[in-house]
Design an enzyme around this catalytic site. Structure first.
Site, PDB file in Angstrom:
ATOM      1  N   GLU A  48     -58.681 -51.055 -71.251  1.00 14.50           N
ATOM      2  CA  GLU A  48     -58.064 -51.533 -72.497  1.00 14.50           C
ATOM      3  C   GLU A  48     -56.624 -51.984 -72.262  1.00 14.50           C
ATOM      4  OE1 GLU A  48     -58.831 -48.523 -75.494  1.00 14.50           O
ATOM      5  OE2 GLU A  48     -60.927 -49.185 -75.594  1.00 14.50           O
ATOM      6  N   CYS A  57     -64.800 -54.771 -71.328  1.00 16.40           N
ATOM      7  CA  CYS A  57     -65.894 -53.797 -71.348  1.00 16.40           C
ATOM      8  C   CYS A  57     -66.330 -53.396 -69.940  1.00 16.40           C
ATOM      9  CB  CYS A  57     -67.103 -54.384 -72.054  1.00 16.40           C
ATOM     10  SG  CYS A  57     -66.845 -54.725 -73.792  1.00 16.40           S
ATOM     11  N   GLU A  59     -69.324 -53.326 -68.779  1.00 17.57           N
ATOM     12  CA  GLU A  59     -70.344 -54.239 -68.238  1.00 17.57           C
ATOM     13  C   GLU A  59     -69.690 -55.431 -67.549  1.00 17.57           C
ATOM     14  OE1 GLU A  59     -70.077 -52.924 -71.272  1.00 17.57           O
ATOM     15  OE2 GLU A  59     -71.982 -52.946 -72.360  1.00 17.57           O
ATOM     16  N   CYS A  95     -70.439 -59.343 -73.777  1.00 12.62           N
ATOM     17  CA  CYS A  95     -71.133 -58.911 -72.558  1.00 12.62           C
ATOM     18  C   CYS A  95     -72.539 -59.503 -72.495  1.00 12.62           C
ATOM     19  CB  CYS A  95     -71.183 -57.392 -72.477  1.00 12.62           C
ATOM     20  SG  CYS A  95     -69.554 -56.690 -72.139  1.00 12.62           S
TER      21      CYS A  95
HETATM   22  O1  LIG Z   1     -71.002 -51.890 -74.587  1.00 10.30           O
HETATM   23  C1  LIG Z   1     -69.777 -51.661 -74.693  1.00 10.30           C
HETATM   24  C2  LIG Z   1     -69.144 -51.516 -75.932  1.00 10.30           C
HETATM   25  C3  LIG Z   1     -67.782 -51.268 -75.968  1.00 10.30           C
HETATM   26  N1  LIG Z   1     -67.074 -51.165 -74.795  1.00 10.30           N
HETATM   27  C4  LIG Z   1     -65.644 -50.860 -74.813  1.00 10.30           C
HETATM   28  C5  LIG Z   1     -64.717 -51.946 -75.266  1.00 10.30           C
HETATM   29  C6  LIG Z   1     -63.533 -51.151 -75.787  1.00 10.30           C
HETATM   30  O2  LIG Z   1     -62.706 -50.776 -74.684  1.00 10.30           O
HETATM   31  C7  LIG Z   1     -64.162 -49.901 -76.340  1.00 10.30           C
HETATM   32  C8  LIG Z   1     -64.326 -49.894 -77.846  1.00 10.30           C
HETATM   33  O3  LIG Z   1     -65.017 -51.011 -78.268  1.00 10.30           O
HETATM   34  O4  LIG Z   1     -65.436 -49.786 -75.717  1.00 10.30           O
HETATM   35  C9  LIG Z   1     -67.686 -51.294 -73.580  1.00 10.30           C
HETATM   36  O5  LIG Z   1     -67.057 -51.160 -72.535  1.00 10.30           O
HETATM   37  N2  LIG Z   1     -69.011 -51.558 -73.576  1.00 10.30           N
HETATM   38 ZN   LIG Z   2     -68.903 -55.784 -74.051  1.00  8.23          ZN
END
Ligand SMILES: O=c1ccn([C@H]2C[C@H](O)[C@@H](CO)O2)c(=O)[nH]1
Ligand SMILES: [Zn+2]
Length: 137
Positions: A48, A57, A59, A95
């Site tokens: 983040e 994310c 993924e 993603c």
């Molecule tokens: O499938 C997902 C959904 C959310 N996030 C992350 C994005 C953000 O850092 C946090 C909240 O949305 O979760 C992922 O990494 N993968």
């Molecule tokens: Zn994502």
């Protein structure tokens, strides 16, 4: 295809990747593990930023890491994703779009929560009729 690790092992690698998540804003930690047809595994966690729109994310971290290491579209054979959710976590729209471009349509996507519930789907099922750049003429 060279030796592939099984889904439950891939999920355990995603669980370990989740421990590396940098999520001081959402406190929502996500892990991914992306397997290649060559038998390599690339981990991913969400990363983040104070500028929230830059959050990446788990993924996409795994996918972009694999591409940066020399993988090409179509090289991937499975991805596992895990988070602390009531039901197995499901990838966001961004993603899904990136998965659809870089991975085979029938590639297994293993989704899990930290409590141990799992679900298996495919790239195509997550984003039917997704956008692809096909230029006219
Ligand atoms: O499938 C997902 C959904 C959310 N996030 C992350 C994005 C953000 O850092 C946090 C909240 O949305 O979760 C992922 O990494 N993968
Ligand atoms: Zn994502």
């Amino acid at each position: 295809m060279p030796e592939q690790i099984d889904g439950s092992t891939l999920l355990e690698l995603a669980r370990s990747a989740r421990d590396l998540a940098y999520a001081p804003y959402s406190h929502f930690h996500v892990g991914a593990a992306l397997q290649t047809k060559d038998g390599l595994v690339f981990p991913g966690c969400n990363v983040e930023n104070a500028a929230y729109g830059l959050c990446n994310c788990a993924e996409r971290t795994a996918l972009f890491s694999a591409m940066a290491a020399g993988c090409k579209p179509g090289d991937f054979s499975a991805i596992a994703v895990i988070a602390d959710t009531p039901e197995p976590v499901t990838p966001c729209g961004s993603c899904r779009q990136v998965l659809a471009e870089l991975c085979p349509a029938d590639m297994p996507v293993l989704l899990a929560n930290t409590a141990g519930s799992t679900r298996q789907t495919t790239v195509e099922a997550l984003l039917p009729d997704g956008f692809r750049l096909v230029l006219a003429g």
